[in-house]
Each structure stands twice: as C-alpha cells, then as structure tokens.
Design an enzyme around this catalytic site. Structure first.
Site, mmCIF file in Angstrom:
data_model
loop_
_atom_site.group_PDB
_atom_site.id
_atom_site.type_symbol
_atom_site.label_atom_id
_atom_site.label_comp_id
_atom_site.label_asym_id
_atom_site.label_seq_id
_atom_site.Cartn_x
_atom_site.Cartn_y
_atom_site.Cartn_z
ATOM 1 N N CYS A 155 0.813 -1.214 0.000
ATOM 2 C CA CYS A 155 0.000 0.000 0.000
ATOM 3 C C CYS A 155 0.847 1.264 0.000
ATOM 4 C CB CYS A 155 -0.873 0.047 1.270
ATOM 5 S SG CYS A 155 -2.270 -1.063 1.233
ATOM 6 N N CYS B 126 -2.861 4.982 2.571
ATOM 7 C CA CYS B 126 -4.003 4.095 2.341
ATOM 8 C C CYS B 126 -4.917 4.052 3.563
ATOM 9 C CB CYS B 126 -3.527 2.678 2.009
ATOM 10 S SG CYS B 126 -4.912 1.604 1.581
ATOM 11 N N CYS C 278 -2.414 -2.989 -3.650
ATOM 12 C CA CYS C 278 -3.719 -2.803 -3.027
ATOM 13 C C CYS C 278 -4.668 -2.198 -4.047
ATOM 14 C CB CYS C 278 -3.568 -1.878 -1.825
ATOM 15 S SG CYS C 278 -5.113 -1.199 -1.212
ATOM 16 N N CYS D 284 -5.731 1.779 -2.757
ATOM 17 C CA CYS D 284 -4.860 2.960 -2.916
ATOM 18 C C CYS D 284 -4.024 2.887 -4.197
ATOM 19 C CB CYS D 284 -3.966 3.134 -1.695
ATOM 20 S SG CYS D 284 -2.758 1.812 -1.504
HETATM 21 ZN ZN LIG Z 1 -3.905 0.257 0.117
#
Ligand SMILES: [Zn+2]
Length: 361
Positions: A35, A39, A66, A69
């Site tokens: 991330c 995030c 992810c 994000c």
């Molecule tokens: Zn994330």
C-alpha cells in the site's frame, strides 16, 4: 535501513500521511498486499509490516498492489488525468464509440462530471473524440493503400455517406477552432477520367475550389479531405459532373479559357500570381521571373514558384504554363509527365487554330 527511518515510516502509515506517498511503500505479510502510506485500509499489526522504497521492490518480493490505494498507479493528484487517459484509450480501441454512461462508469464518475472533465482535459467531448479517432483510422487505412470504401467501413462508419457526413470534421481540433476553419462549408465533388488519369473537381457554393489529378481516385479524395479537413464532403454530385465534363473536354481538346466559376482561396500574393497565370494564353508559356515581373514583384520568382506549387486548381489556373527561364519544364504539382503532355497538346492546338484562322482569311 535505519531503525529510526522505520519508526518514522510506521508513524506515517498510522497517520495516513499523504505527504509520505511516493517516498516508500508498506506491505503486509499476512495479506500479501502492498500500500501507499496514505491508504485508508485498516492498519495492520506492526510485526506483519515490511517497507519498500519502490513498487519494483515490493513486486519483486512477491506482493500485490492494493486495489484501494493503487500504489502501482499514478499519484492521486494525477489520478483524474489517468482516468481520462484510460477513457481515451478505450475510445481509441473501440470500433463503435462507447456510450457516455459506460465511459463514466469505467472512470468511476458521474456522467456529467466525466463529460466536463473529459472536455476540459482533451479539448473536445468524448463523442467528438470518438469521431476524430475513427477519422484517424480512415486516414491510416488510406495511407496504407486501402480503397476508400474499405477504409471507411473498416474504421467503423456505417456507410461512406456517413463518413462524408460526419467524418473528418473534428480532427484533433477543439470545436471552436474547427468552426472557424470553415466546418460549416459543404464541398461537393465528382471524379472523371482523362488520358492523364483521374481528375477530381470540387466546389463550394461560391465556385470550384479544387481541380486535382492522380492515377488513383481514392488518393484524390484523401487529398481533398486533407486540404479541406473541416469541410463536409459530398461525392458524386450530378451538378458537378458537368464541370468535370468541361475540364475533361479541355484536357482532351485544349482551347483558350476554361470558363468555370472559381472559388479561389489563397493569400493575396498567391491570388496575384494565379491571376497572372490565367493571362498566359493557351499554347504559350512564361517563366517564373516573367510572372514575378508581371505582378510587379520582380525579385519574387521563388515565391512565384511556391505559389504555383500550392495551386489547387489544376488547368483552370494554368500553372503548367510556367517554366524555367532556360525553357526547362521545372516541377509540376501533378507530375512532370502531365505538364509535358498538357503543354504539347496546347502547343499543337494553338498551331491548328492559327492555321484555321489563316484558312478562313
Ligand atoms: Zn492500500
């Protein structure tokens, strides 16, 4: 990597610190996902977290980005531009223009918001952009040597009439500039055959704006499109068949004066040159220098040559009657062989008409 750095990084993660985005990434061993520091997903347990300096490192270690994000995507500030760019790609790759609702949904925006943002970023609406893309495909196919109808259908037009009706009007241009470049003009055209190959005659309501020659009629249409990119082209016009017949007749049996209504579009200088060319009698020639002198610009022989080269009204504005001072034919927009042919035939017809005059005396 220093311990202090990791402490700072962890603090950024807990604080969803957007300032830290782009500086490092964190991954969660239990989920296999990495991330951005900002995030908003649930904070992991510290012992499950590893830090990476780049997307490559995180990927290399076997982590997946992810979905929330999007750490492998562009930074958030560029996110909207990225979504518009994706929409552009989608339009480019679709044969039929995608619906606005589909594009908006893909971009995760309302239709209204997407439309406004798209126009702001691209300078035209998604629909106009789709037409421009389709037009590009027609051009590419034509440049590739395909026949007009194949190119037109291949690019996703329903018919060639549809292409002439809507195609080529928004090519890479914002609507404002496209309006100002005469998009409201309708140009009618027809194509005939002469011993010099295919000949295209095109005109506006004001008169004939183009007479061009080529062996391949499809190329003539493409060139017409290029010369009047913003105009709506309508082919096979019966009114124009008569003009084509007049031009074809002149090519076969040259005589003084080809009496056609002309819509001459050019700079003031070009128009002066072209008018001077129309004064050269059939069967005679003039040099670039002579034309320059006749229009009162004796030093402008090269500009005269350029004006001849940009003449779009073959035969009606007889740029083929301009030769070099030493009598060499020099260049001709539609090929030196056609120039020679036209001049030879005009010379012969001038001789025979003189003989006829003599005989009548
Ligand atoms: Zn994330």
């Amino acid at each position: 990597m220093s311990e202090q750095q990791d402490v700072d990084r962890w603090a950024s993660v807990l604080g969803n610190d957007a300032q830290a985005d782009g500086k490092f990434l964190y991954a969660v061993k239990t989920t296999g996902i990495y991330c951005r520091p900002s995030c908003r997903s649930r904070p992991p347990r510290r012992e499950n977290v590893v830090f990476f300096a780049s997307v490559e490192e995180a990927k290399h270690a076997g982590f997946r980005p992810c979905k929330r994000c999007r750490p492998d995507g562009l930074p958030r500030s560029a996110d909207k531009a990225d979504r518009i760019a994706r929409a552009c790609r989608l339009i480019q790759e679709s044969e039929k223009a995608p619906q606005l609702s589909v594009l908006a949904e893909q971009a995760g925006m309302s239709r209204f918001h997407f439309h406004r943002l798209f126009k702001q970023a691209v300078g035209m609406t998604p629909r106009q952009y789709a037409i421009a893309c389709r037009d590009e495909r027609v051009r590419a196919a034509l440049a590739d040597g395909q026949r007009v109808t194949d190119a037109v259908f291949g690019a996703g037009y329903e018919s060639s009439g549809h292409f002439y009706a809507v195609g080529s009007r928004s090519l890479g241009m914002a609507p404002e500039s496209y309006r100002s470049q005469g998009a409201d003009h309708v140009i009618r055209f027809a194509i005939g055959e002469t011993r010099l190959g295919a000949i295209l005659v095109a005109g506006t309501t004001r008169g004939i704006c183009a007479i061009t020659m080529c062996d391949d009629p499809d190329v003539l249409i493409k060139q017409l499109q290029d010369s009047f990119a913003c105009a709506e082209l309508i082919g096979g016009d019966p009114e124009f068949e008569a003009h084509v017949a007049a031009v074809v007749g002149f090519v076969e049996r040259p005589a003084n004066g080809l009496d056609l209504p002309l819509d001459i579009q050019g700079t003031v200088f070009q128009q002066r040159v072209w008018r001077a060319l129309q004064q050269i009698p059939c069967g005679e020639t003039a040099s670039y220098t002579e034309i320059a002198e006749r229009i009162g610009a004796p030093k402008a022989a090269r500009a005269v040559a350029r004006s001849c080269a940009s003449n779009l009204l073959a035969i009606a504005i007889p740029c083929h009657r301009v030769v070099r001072s030493d009598g060499e034919l020099s260049g001709y927009r539609w090929g030196i062989a056609r120039k020679r042919d036209l001049l030879d035939r005009e010379a012969k017809s001038a001789v025979s008409s003189r003989e006829q005059t003599t005989a009548a005396d």
